[in-house]
Design a protein around this motif. Structure first.
Motif, mmCIF file in Angstrom:
data_model
loop_
_atom_site.group_PDB
_atom_site.id
_atom_site.type_symbol
_atom_site.label_atom_id
_atom_site.label_comp_id
_atom_site.label_asym_id
_atom_site.label_seq_id
_atom_site.Cartn_x
_atom_site.Cartn_y
_atom_site.Cartn_z
ATOM 1 N N THR A 78 -0.273 -8.321 -15.029
ATOM 2 C CA THR A 78 -0.836 -6.914 -14.978
ATOM 3 C C THR A 78 -1.395 -6.139 -16.148
ATOM 4 O O THR A 78 -2.152 -5.340 -15.701
ATOM 5 C CB THR A 78 0.759 -5.868 -14.587
ATOM 6 O OG1 THR A 78 1.811 -6.720 -13.537
ATOM 7 C CG2 THR A 78 0.238 -4.494 -14.050
ATOM 8 N N VAL A 79 -1.027 -6.549 -17.120
ATOM 9 C CA VAL A 79 -1.270 -6.132 -18.873
ATOM 10 C C VAL A 79 -2.922 -6.320 -19.026
ATOM 11 O O VAL A 79 -4.070 -5.560 -18.707
ATOM 12 C CB VAL A 79 -0.611 -5.777 -19.788
ATOM 13 C CG1 VAL A 79 -1.944 -5.621 -21.133
ATOM 14 C CG2 VAL A 79 0.493 -5.988 -19.516
ATOM 15 N N ARG A 80 -3.088 -7.311 -18.519
ATOM 16 C CA ARG A 80 -4.667 -8.031 -18.532
ATOM 17 C C ARG A 80 -5.205 -7.657 -16.905
ATOM 18 O O ARG A 80 -6.862 -7.302 -17.534
ATOM 19 C CB ARG A 80 -4.310 -9.560 -18.293
ATOM 20 C CG ARG A 80 -3.723 -10.318 -19.901
ATOM 21 C CD ARG A 80 -3.733 -12.045 -19.425
ATOM 22 N NE ARG A 80 -3.604 -11.948 -21.071
ATOM 23 C CZ ARG A 80 -2.741 -13.501 -21.078
ATOM 24 N NH1 ARG A 80 -2.676 -13.918 -19.968
ATOM 25 N NH2 ARG A 80 -2.491 -13.693 -22.447
ATOM 26 N N ARG A 95 -8.990 1.466 -20.633
ATOM 27 C CA ARG A 95 -8.260 0.878 -22.424
ATOM 28 C C ARG A 95 -7.080 1.069 -22.256
ATOM 29 O O ARG A 95 -6.358 1.817 -21.879
ATOM 30 C CB ARG A 95 -9.277 2.481 -23.057
ATOM 31 C CG ARG A 95 -10.631 2.267 -23.257
ATOM 32 C CD ARG A 95 -11.077 3.553 -23.534
ATOM 33 N NE ARG A 95 -11.165 3.318 -25.643
ATOM 34 C CZ ARG A 95 -11.267 4.367 -26.072
ATOM 35 N NH1 ARG A 95 -11.667 5.613 -25.492
ATOM 36 N NH2 ARG A 95 -10.568 3.940 -27.160
ATOM 37 N N LEU A 96 -6.202 0.232 -23.219
ATOM 38 C CA LEU A 96 -5.088 0.082 -23.167
ATOM 39 C C LEU A 96 -4.440 0.582 -24.114
ATOM 40 O O LEU A 96 -4.971 0.456 -25.646
ATOM 41 C CB LEU A 96 -4.679 -1.481 -22.606
ATOM 42 C CG LEU A 96 -4.611 -2.050 -21.097
ATOM 43 C CD1 LEU A 96 -4.476 -2.865 -21.244
ATOM 44 C CD2 LEU A 96 -4.609 -1.136 -19.949
ATOM 45 N N THR A 136 -2.169 -9.793 -27.877
ATOM 46 C CA THR A 136 -2.029 -9.282 -29.327
ATOM 47 C C THR A 136 -3.316 -8.362 -28.855
ATOM 48 O O THR A 136 -3.505 -7.062 -29.106
ATOM 49 C CB THR A 136 -2.512 -9.430 -29.938
ATOM 50 O OG1 THR A 136 -0.819 -10.175 -30.485
ATOM 51 C CG2 THR A 136 -2.569 -8.739 -31.528
ATOM 52 N N GLY A 137 -4.427 -8.736 -27.832
ATOM 53 C CA GLY A 137 -6.319 -8.698 -28.254
ATOM 54 C C GLY A 137 -6.244 -7.234 -27.007
ATOM 55 O O GLY A 137 -7.524 -7.621 -26.743
ATOM 56 N N GLU A 138 -5.159 -7.295 -25.889
ATOM 57 C CA GLU A 138 -5.294 -6.967 -25.079
ATOM 58 C C GLU A 138 -5.607 -5.072 -25.293
ATOM 59 O O GLU A 138 -6.231 -4.638 -24.438
ATOM 60 C CB GLU A 138 -4.571 -7.521 -24.379
ATOM 61 C CG GLU A 138 -4.697 -8.449 -23.648
ATOM 62 C CD GLU A 138 -5.665 -8.952 -22.413
ATOM 63 O OE1 GLU A 138 -6.059 -7.811 -22.005
ATOM 64 O OE2 GLU A 138 -5.839 -9.393 -22.604
ATOM 65 N N PHE A 139 -4.729 -4.844 -26.389
ATOM 66 C CA PHE A 139 -4.016 -3.082 -26.661
ATOM 67 C C PHE A 139 -5.508 -2.759 -27.893
ATOM 68 O O PHE A 139 -5.283 -3.651 -28.489
ATOM 69 C CB PHE A 139 -2.158 -2.744 -27.429
ATOM 70 C CG PHE A 139 -2.025 -3.113 -25.579
ATOM 71 C CD1 PHE A 139 -1.761 -2.523 -24.977
ATOM 72 C CD2 PHE A 139 -1.658 -4.594 -25.894
ATOM 73 C CE1 PHE A 139 -0.631 -2.885 -23.919
ATOM 74 C CE2 PHE A 139 -0.792 -4.699 -25.114
ATOM 75 C CZ PHE A 139 0.065 -4.196 -24.153
ATOM 76 N N ALA A 180 8.466 -2.549 -9.037
ATOM 77 C CA ALA A 180 7.955 -2.987 -9.784
ATOM 78 C C ALA A 180 6.986 -3.294 -11.135
ATOM 79 O O ALA A 180 6.164 -2.637 -10.422
ATOM 80 C CB ALA A 180 7.892 -4.694 -9.688
ATOM 81 N N VAL A 181 6.558 -3.073 -11.873
ATOM 82 C CA VAL A 181 5.670 -3.314 -12.838
ATOM 83 C C VAL A 181 4.207 -3.964 -11.840
ATOM 84 O O VAL A 181 3.059 -3.711 -12.216
ATOM 85 C CB VAL A 181 5.636 -3.952 -14.101
ATOM 86 C CG1 VAL A 181 5.570 -5.638 -14.057
ATOM 87 C CG2 VAL A 181 4.479 -3.311 -15.024
ATOM 88 N N THR A 182 4.080 -5.264 -11.448
ATOM 89 C CA THR A 182 3.192 -5.844 -10.476
ATOM 90 C C THR A 182 2.754 -4.830 -9.745
ATOM 91 O O THR A 182 1.945 -4.895 -9.368
ATOM 92 C CB THR A 182 3.796 -7.202 -9.720
ATOM 93 O OG1 THR A 182 5.136 -6.857 -9.237
ATOM 94 C CG2 THR A 182 4.059 -8.315 -10.404
ATOM 95 N N GLU A 183 2.997 -3.669 -9.350
ATOM 96 C CA GLU A 183 2.813 -2.428 -8.696
ATOM 97 C C GLU A 183 1.685 -1.862 -8.954
ATOM 98 O O GLU A 183 0.621 -0.737 -8.448
ATOM 99 C CB GLU A 183 3.984 -2.125 -7.666
ATOM 100 C CG GLU A 183 4.457 -2.648 -6.824
ATOM 101 C CD GLU A 183 6.038 -2.643 -5.983
ATOM 102 O OE1 GLU A 183 5.795 -0.921 -5.930
ATOM 103 O OE2 GLU A 183 6.903 -2.822 -6.090
ATOM 104 N N VAL A 184 1.561 -1.638 -10.075
ATOM 105 C CA VAL A 184 1.113 -1.359 -11.273
ATOM 106 C C VAL A 184 -0.268 -1.879 -11.678
ATOM 107 O O VAL A 184 -1.359 -2.386 -12.205
ATOM 108 C CB VAL A 184 1.280 -0.537 -12.515
ATOM 109 C CG1 VAL A 184 0.046 0.672 -13.496
ATOM 110 C CG2 VAL A 184 3.089 -0.069 -12.953
#
Length: 219
Positions: free
Chosen positions: A94-96, A103-104, A125-128, A205-209
């Protein structure tokens, strides 16, 4: 306004650690012959390191200084994370997915040492662009400090940012900062109704974001 950035909480959103925190802190308190107060668990969710360690030392009565309590408990938590990181199913993906479009930033009540450990172990680490602990701002959640600072470090305003939160104090913090709030209520520790009322979107669920869900948010 169009959302330009998404600010994630960590505990309860990316990793399922509230039960681990409770187990470690209850065990630690019990070793010192003390017990949680009736509202200790609810109050500590979202507190900064300095705040929850002071609660355990000053109110629960652990016979150690707040700084010693923090050091003891954080050491135990870091060891647990190294052995077995309790990632929430689908949270990394989800984050990726969101990072490919928005932007995160990360705004967490966890200590810096734990944030860095989690991100390194999970490969995020590199995602944010920005990661921030409430121990690095004047006040922990539910005060808006950590969200306001994270948004400022992105060079944005709260009105173009969304927050992903699970706890009462986290939801209140993000709403007080003026972000559009997405709630992912924790199944074991559900947020209070008043905190949930401030959310623009509530998911199971976070996957819905998803990027599509964020793009459909309206202020």
């Amino acid at each position: 306004m169009t959302i330009e950035a998404v600010v994630f909480d960590l505990d309860g959103v990316i990793i399922d650690t509230e039960e681990v925190w409770e187990e470690v802190r209850r065990g630690y308190v019990a070793e010192h012959g003390r017990e949680f107060l009736p509202d200790s668990q609810d109050r500590m969710m979202g507190m900064s390191t300095g705040e929850w360690s002071a609660h355990l030392a000053d109110e629960v009565g652990v016979p150690r200084t707040a700084a010693e309590v923090a050091s003891d408990v954080l050491g135990r938590m870091a060891e647990r994370y190294r052995k077995d990181l309790p990632l929430i199913a689908g949270s990394v993906e989800t984050v990726r997915a969101l990072g490919a479009r928005y932007r995160l930033a990360l705004a967490s009540s966890s200590a810096r040492v734990l944030i860095d450990q989690v991100l390194a172990t999970s490969g995020l680490t590199g995602e944010f662009e920005v990661t921030l602990s409430t121990e690095e701002v004047p006040r922990g959640k539910p005060a808006p400090d950590v969200y306001l600072t994270a948004v400022a470090r992105l060079g944005l305003t709260p009105g173009v940012c969304a927050a992903v939160e699970d706890s009462s104090n986290g939801l209140r913090s993000a709403a007080a900062a003026g972000l559009t709030v997405i709630a992912v209520p924790h199944g074991v520790y559900p947020p209070a109704d008043d905190a949930l009322a401030g959310a623009a979107l509530v998911v199971k669920a976070v996957t819905e974001v998803t990027p599509e869900a964020v793009s459909n948010l309206h202020r």
